[in-house]
Design a protein around this motif. Structure first.
Motif, PDB file in Angstrom:
ATOM      1  N   PHE A   1      34.760 -18.309 -58.828  1.00  5.00           N
ATOM      2  CA  PHE A   1      35.213 -17.891 -60.152  1.00  5.00           C
ATOM      3  C   PHE A   1      34.310 -18.478 -61.238  1.00  5.00           C
ATOM      4  O   PHE A   1      33.892 -19.643 -61.150  1.00  5.00           O
ATOM      5  CB  PHE A   1      36.662 -18.344 -60.370  1.00  5.00           C
ATOM      6  N   PRO A   2      34.005 -17.684 -62.278  1.00  5.64           N
ATOM      7  CA  PRO A   2      33.112 -18.167 -63.332  1.00  5.64           C
ATOM      8  C   PRO A   2      33.763 -19.225 -64.215  1.00  5.64           C
ATOM      9  O   PRO A   2      34.954 -19.135 -64.552  1.00  5.64           O
ATOM     10  CB  PRO A   2      32.797 -16.901 -64.133  1.00  5.64           C
ATOM     11  N   VAL A   3      32.978 -20.212 -64.577  1.00  2.00           N
ATOM     12  CA  VAL A   3      33.390 -21.264 -65.509  1.00  2.00           C
ATOM     13  C   VAL A   3      32.628 -21.067 -66.804  1.00  2.00           C
ATOM     14  O   VAL A   3      31.403 -20.888 -66.804  1.00  2.00           O
ATOM     15  CB  VAL A   3      33.113 -22.666 -64.936  1.00  2.00           C
ATOM     16  N   THR A   4      33.340 -21.086 -67.923  1.00  2.00           N
ATOM     17  CA  THR A   4      32.748 -20.886 -69.244  1.00  2.00           C
ATOM     18  C   THR A   4      33.074 -22.083 -70.126  1.00  2.00           C
ATOM     19  O   THR A   4      34.217 -22.538 -70.158  1.00  2.00           O
ATOM     20  CB  THR A   4      33.287 -19.607 -69.902  1.00  2.00           C
ATOM     21  N   LEU A   5      32.069 -22.561 -70.835  1.00  3.81           N
ATOM     22  CA  LEU A   5      32.279 -23.602 -71.832  1.00  3.81           C
ATOM     23  C   LEU A   5      32.253 -22.990 -73.218  1.00  3.81           C
ATOM     24  O   LEU A   5      31.502 -22.038 -73.470  1.00  3.81           O
ATOM     25  CB  LEU A   5      31.198 -24.681 -71.752  1.00  3.81           C
ATOM     26  N   SER A   6      33.055 -23.529 -74.107  1.00  2.82           N
ATOM     27  CA  SER A   6      33.011 -23.147 -75.516  1.00  2.82           C
ATOM     28  C   SER A   6      32.357 -24.294 -76.271  1.00  2.82           C
ATOM     29  O   SER A   6      32.943 -25.365 -76.422  1.00  2.82           O
ATOM     30  CB  SER A   6      34.424 -22.893 -76.053  1.00  2.82           C
ATOM     31  N   LEU A   7      31.115 -24.072 -76.726  1.00  8.49           N
ATOM     32  CA  LEU A   7      30.414 -25.085 -77.506  1.00  8.49           C
ATOM     33  C   LEU A   7      30.746 -24.895 -78.978  1.00  8.49           C
ATOM     34  O   LEU A   7      30.793 -23.762 -79.483  1.00  8.49           O
ATOM     35  CB  LEU A   7      28.905 -24.991 -77.303  1.00  8.49           C
TER      36      LEU A   7
ATOM     37  N   ARG B   1      29.246 -25.907 -82.471  1.00  4.60           N
ATOM     38  CA  ARG B   1      28.059 -26.455 -83.135  1.00  4.60           C
ATOM     39  C   ARG B   1      28.374 -26.698 -84.611  1.00  4.60           C
ATOM     40  O   ARG B   1      28.745 -25.782 -85.340  1.00  4.60           O
ATOM     41  CB  ARG B   1      26.872 -25.514 -82.994  1.00  4.60           C
ATOM     42  N   THR B   2      28.225 -27.965 -85.024  1.00  7.46           N
ATOM     43  CA  THR B   2      28.443 -28.360 -86.413  1.00  7.46           C
ATOM     44  C   THR B   2      27.212 -29.110 -86.908  1.00  7.46           C
ATOM     45  O   THR B   2      26.215 -29.248 -86.188  1.00  7.46           O
ATOM     46  CB  THR B   2      29.680 -29.277 -86.533  1.00  7.46           C
ATOM     47  N   THR B   3      27.299 -29.624 -88.129  1.00  7.49           N
ATOM     48  CA  THR B   3      26.175 -30.373 -88.686  1.00  7.49           C
ATOM     49  C   THR B   3      25.917 -31.667 -87.928  1.00  7.49           C
ATOM     50  O   THR B   3      24.823 -32.225 -87.997  1.00  7.49           O
ATOM     51  CB  THR B   3      26.442 -30.706 -90.174  1.00  7.49           C
ATOM     52  N   ARG B   4      26.899 -32.147 -87.201  1.00  2.07           N
ATOM     53  CA  ARG B   4      26.753 -33.386 -86.431  1.00  2.07           C
ATOM     54  C   ARG B   4      26.244 -33.134 -85.031  1.00  2.07           C
ATOM     55  O   ARG B   4      26.035 -34.071 -84.251  1.00  2.07           O
ATOM     56  CB  ARG B   4      28.077 -34.145 -86.371  1.00  2.07           C
ATOM     57  N   GLY B   5      26.046 -31.866 -84.651  1.00  2.00           N
ATOM     58  CA  GLY B   5      25.561 -31.530 -83.318  1.00  2.00           C
ATOM     59  C   GLY B   5      26.499 -30.566 -82.628  1.00  2.00           C
ATOM     60  O   GLY B   5      27.280 -29.864 -83.268  1.00  2.00           O
ATOM     61  N   ALA B   6      26.424 -30.548 -81.318  1.00  2.00           N
ATOM     62  CA  ALA B   6      27.238 -29.630 -80.516  1.00  2.00           C
ATOM     63  C   ALA B   6      28.113 -30.420 -79.552  1.00  2.00           C
ATOM     64  O   ALA B   6      27.680 -31.424 -78.976  1.00  2.00           O
ATOM     65  CB  ALA B   6      26.361 -28.654 -79.751  1.00  2.00           C
ATOM     66  N   ASP B   7      29.351 -29.958 -79.393  1.00  2.00           N
ATOM     67  CA  ASP B   7      30.298 -30.566 -78.465  1.00  2.00           C
ATOM     68  C   ASP B   7      30.997 -29.475 -77.675  1.00  2.00           C
ATOM     69  O   ASP B   7      31.065 -28.316 -78.116  1.00  2.00           O
ATOM     70  CB  ASP B   7      31.352 -31.393 -79.212  1.00  2.00           C
ATOM     71  N   VAL B   8      31.520 -29.846 -76.512  1.00  4.54           N
ATOM     72  CA  VAL B   8      32.309 -28.911 -75.719  1.00  4.54           C
ATOM     73  C   VAL B   8      33.723 -28.882 -76.290  1.00  4.54           C
ATOM     74  O   VAL B   8      34.445 -29.868 -76.242  1.00  4.54           O
ATOM     75  CB  VAL B   8      32.342 -29.321 -74.236  1.00  4.54           C
ATOM     76  N   ALA B   9      34.106 -27.748 -76.844  1.00  4.78           N
ATOM     77  CA  ALA B   9      35.430 -27.610 -77.456  1.00  4.78           C
ATOM     78  C   ALA B   9      36.488 -27.205 -76.446  1.00  4.78           C
ATOM     79  O   ALA B   9      37.674 -27.523 -76.628  1.00  4.78           O
ATOM     80  CB  ALA B   9      35.388 -26.588 -78.587  1.00  4.78           C
ATOM     81  N   ALA B  10      36.094 -26.488 -75.390  1.00  3.47           N
ATOM     82  CA  ALA B  10      37.044 -26.036 -74.374  1.00  3.47           C
ATOM     83  C   ALA B  10      36.260 -25.611 -73.141  1.00  3.47           C
ATOM     84  O   ALA B  10      35.050 -25.359 -73.210  1.00  3.47           O
ATOM     85  CB  ALA B  10      37.896 -24.879 -74.894  1.00  3.47           C
ATOM     86  N   ALA B  11      36.959 -25.555 -72.011  1.00  6.25           N
ATOM     87  CA  ALA B  11      36.365 -25.087 -70.760  1.00  6.25           C
ATOM     88  C   ALA B  11      37.372 -24.196 -70.051  1.00  6.25           C
ATOM     89  O   ALA B  11      38.575 -24.463 -70.080  1.00  6.25           O
ATOM     90  CB  ALA B  11      35.963 -26.261 -69.871  1.00  6.25           C
ATOM     91  N   ARG B  12      36.864 -23.145 -69.397  1.00  6.46           N
ATOM     92  CA  ARG B  12      37.759 -22.149 -68.801  1.00  6.46           C
ATOM     93  C   ARG B  12      37.258 -21.735 -67.421  1.00  6.46           C
ATOM     94  O   ARG B  12      36.064 -21.542 -67.209  1.00  6.46           O
ATOM     95  CB  ARG B  12      37.827 -20.917 -69.697  1.00  6.46           C
ATOM     96  N   VAL B  13      38.210 -21.616 -66.490  1.00  6.27           N
ATOM     97  CA  VAL B  13      37.959 -20.955 -65.210  1.00  6.27           C
ATOM     98  C   VAL B  13      38.651 -19.595 -65.273  1.00  6.27           C
ATOM     99  O   VAL B  13      39.867 -19.524 -65.485  1.00  6.27           O
ATOM    100  CB  VAL B  13      38.513 -21.762 -64.024  1.00  6.27           C
ATOM    101  N   THR B  14      37.898 -18.510 -65.076  1.00  4.71           N
ATOM    102  CA  THR B  14      38.462 -17.159 -65.128  1.00  4.71           C
ATOM    103  C   THR B  14      38.685 -16.660 -63.708  1.00  4.71           C
ATOM    104  O   THR B  14      37.744 -16.526 -62.933  1.00  4.71           O
ATOM    105  CB  THR B  14      37.533 -16.204 -65.880  1.00  4.71           C
ATOM    106  N   LEU B  15      39.952 -16.409 -63.381  1.00  9.56           N
ATOM    107  CA  LEU B  15      40.295 -15.966 -62.030  1.00  9.56           C
ATOM    108  C   LEU B  15      40.501 -14.462 -61.953  1.00  9.56           C
ATOM    109  O   LEU B  15      40.293 -13.856 -60.901  1.00  9.56           O
ATOM    110  CB  LEU B  15      41.549 -16.694 -61.552  1.00  9.56           C
ATOM    111  N   LEU B  16      40.953 -13.851 -63.036  1.00  8.59           N
ATOM    112  CA  LEU B  16      41.143 -12.401 -63.108  1.00  8.59           C
ATOM    113  C   LEU B  16      40.572 -11.900 -64.417  1.00  8.59           C
ATOM    114  O   LEU B  16      40.745 -12.524 -65.464  1.00  8.59           O
ATOM    115  CB  LEU B  16      42.637 -12.045 -63.033  1.00  8.59           C
ATOM    116  N   ASP B  17      39.911 -10.786 -64.361  1.00  7.11           N
ATOM    117  CA  ASP B  17      39.315 -10.204 -65.572  1.00  7.11           C
ATOM    118  C   ASP B  17      40.365  -9.390 -66.319  1.00  7.11           C
ATOM    119  O   ASP B  17      40.198  -8.205 -66.595  1.00  7.11           O
ATOM    120  CB  ASP B  17      38.115  -9.346 -65.187  1.00  7.11           C
ATOM    121  N   ILE B  18      41.488 -10.055 -66.608  1.00  9.91           N
ATOM    122  CA  ILE B  18      42.618  -9.432 -67.300  1.00  9.91           C
ATOM    123  C   ILE B  18      43.075 -10.382 -68.397  1.00  9.91           C
ATOM    124  O   ILE B  18      43.284 -11.563 -68.134  1.00  9.91           O
ATOM    125  CB  ILE B  18      43.799  -9.152 -66.330  1.00  9.91           C
TER     126      ILE B  18
END
Length: 383
Positions: free
Chosen positions: A245-251, A253-270
């Protein structure tokens, strides 16, 4: 006298019955007298305030073989002025330690004219190299009190006299009214965490950038969400079908740099129809206050998705995972197919506890699992 997130009596009672922690403030005429903390495993702590009111004493109580509570550790402080008190710089610290059979040890530490420490009061444990100590025996009954039922705060009234508070002949305790609130944290707008575009945060305008973190291989049907350095005996798990299953990160990006805001495992494309908090079997939503949540605990600044059968070699984590994450957002620890792999990623801006959400489809299937590092509001993209 105030708290930013007070707990209702009903919630505190539920936490008491479940053996969980809560605190009670005892006050009179809008002046604090004592703060009583109930801890797990039957332990209690009492902070006592004097008439100014300053926090001047801390008493720890633990279960005794008689079925009562033993005041086994009692610390008092003396301060020269308000400024020294605010910085925790005591002039004298007296600690009384009582054993289960009534053996008493009293230690008196003198800090000198410049104060002792800028650490918080409970953290101050070290002192001069030579500390006066008195040892003697006393009836252990002198240090016992009964275990309070919920609401039986009269148990702690005798301690108030140690700070000069004289109870009236008749003491009436009145609860301050606190609303139940809206209940535990709710998942709102989780999908927007992965929608590319501009949003507002406390750091100003930011850009959301979803990035691919690879395919996660699940073989046992149990997805684990955990700090890879602390994969415990009862990790937070979600039942999912085996597969990749695909894993997606939500980066973010602000003036202070980039951080991981959330992470997701997608099991169904619904698209999920509803969201629920990922809970362990021993967790009860009814024990949570307004906006509270059960989440994944982080102590290494890192979270990972992995199969329940996947193991890690702790001695290799620094070189294989933590060091690479100094310059990368995500790292995969591969497993030889068909063995499961592990995908780790930075945890927002560091250690803490973060909610894990399960997105379910119309027919109740797990469509995705999301860790939200709460860097910006999932409701409308802003803080």
């Amino acid at each position: 006298m105030t708290h930013p997130d007070p707990m209702s009596r009903a919630l505190a009672a539920r936490r008491h019955a479940a053996g969980m922690a809560y605190a009670v403030l005892l006050s009179a005429r809008e002046r604090p007298l004592a703060l009583v903390e109930r801890w797990p495993r039957g332990r209690w702590r009492v902070y006592l305030f004097d008439a100014r009111p300053w926090r001047m004493q801390m008493i720890d109580l633990k279960p005794h073989s008689t079925g009562m509570l033993l005041a086994h550790h009692n610390t008092r402080w003396q301060f020269s002025n308000e400024q020294e008190h605010s910085f925790g710089k005591w002039d004298v610290q007296e600690t009384t330690i009582v054993s289960a059979d009534g053996q008493v040890e009293v230690r008196s530490e003198f800090a000198g004219p410049r104060g002792a420490s800028t650490e918080p009061l409970p953290a101050r444990t070290s002192g001069p190299s030579s500390v006066p100590v008195r040892r003697f025996s006393a009836p252990v009954e002198d240090f016992l009190c009964r275990v309070p039922e919920f609401g039986d705060w009269q148990v702690f009234a005798p301690f108030l006299a140690q700070q000069g508070h004289v109870p009236a002949s008749t003491v009436v305790l009145n609860d301050v009214s606190v609303d139940e609130g809206s209940g535990p944290l709710r998942a709102t707008g989780i999908e927007q965490l992965f929608s590319p575009g501009v949003c507002d945060t406390s750091d100003g305008v930011a850009v959301v950038e979803p990035v691919d973190a690879g395919l996660l291989r699940i073989t046992s049907g149990q997805l684990v969400i955990s700090d890879p350095g602390w994969i415990g005996e009862t990790p937070r798990t979600v039942a999912v079908p085996p597969g990749e299953f695909p894993v997606t990160l939500s980066l973010l990006r602000t003036t202070r740099g980039a951080d991981v805001a959330a992470a997701r495992v997608t099991l169904l494309d619904i698209p999920p129809r509803e969201w629920e908090m990922a809970l362990r079997p021993d967790e009860d939503l009814g024990l949570l206050g307004e906006g509270q949540f059960y989440g994944v605990g982080v102590d290494t600044g890192t979270v990972a998705f992995l199969d329940a059968t996947r193991t890690v070699i702790e001695d290799q984590l620094d070189e294989d995972l933590f060091m690479p994450l100094d310059s990368l957002f995500t790292v995969e620890l591969p497993g030889t197919a068909p063995e499961p792999n592990l995908i780790a990623f930075r945890a927002g801006r560091g250690d803490g506890s973060y909610p894990v959400w399960i997105g379910r489809t119309d027919d109740g299937q797990v469509g995705c699992v999301v860790v939200d590092f709460q860097l910006h509001s999932a409701d409308d993209g802003g803080e």
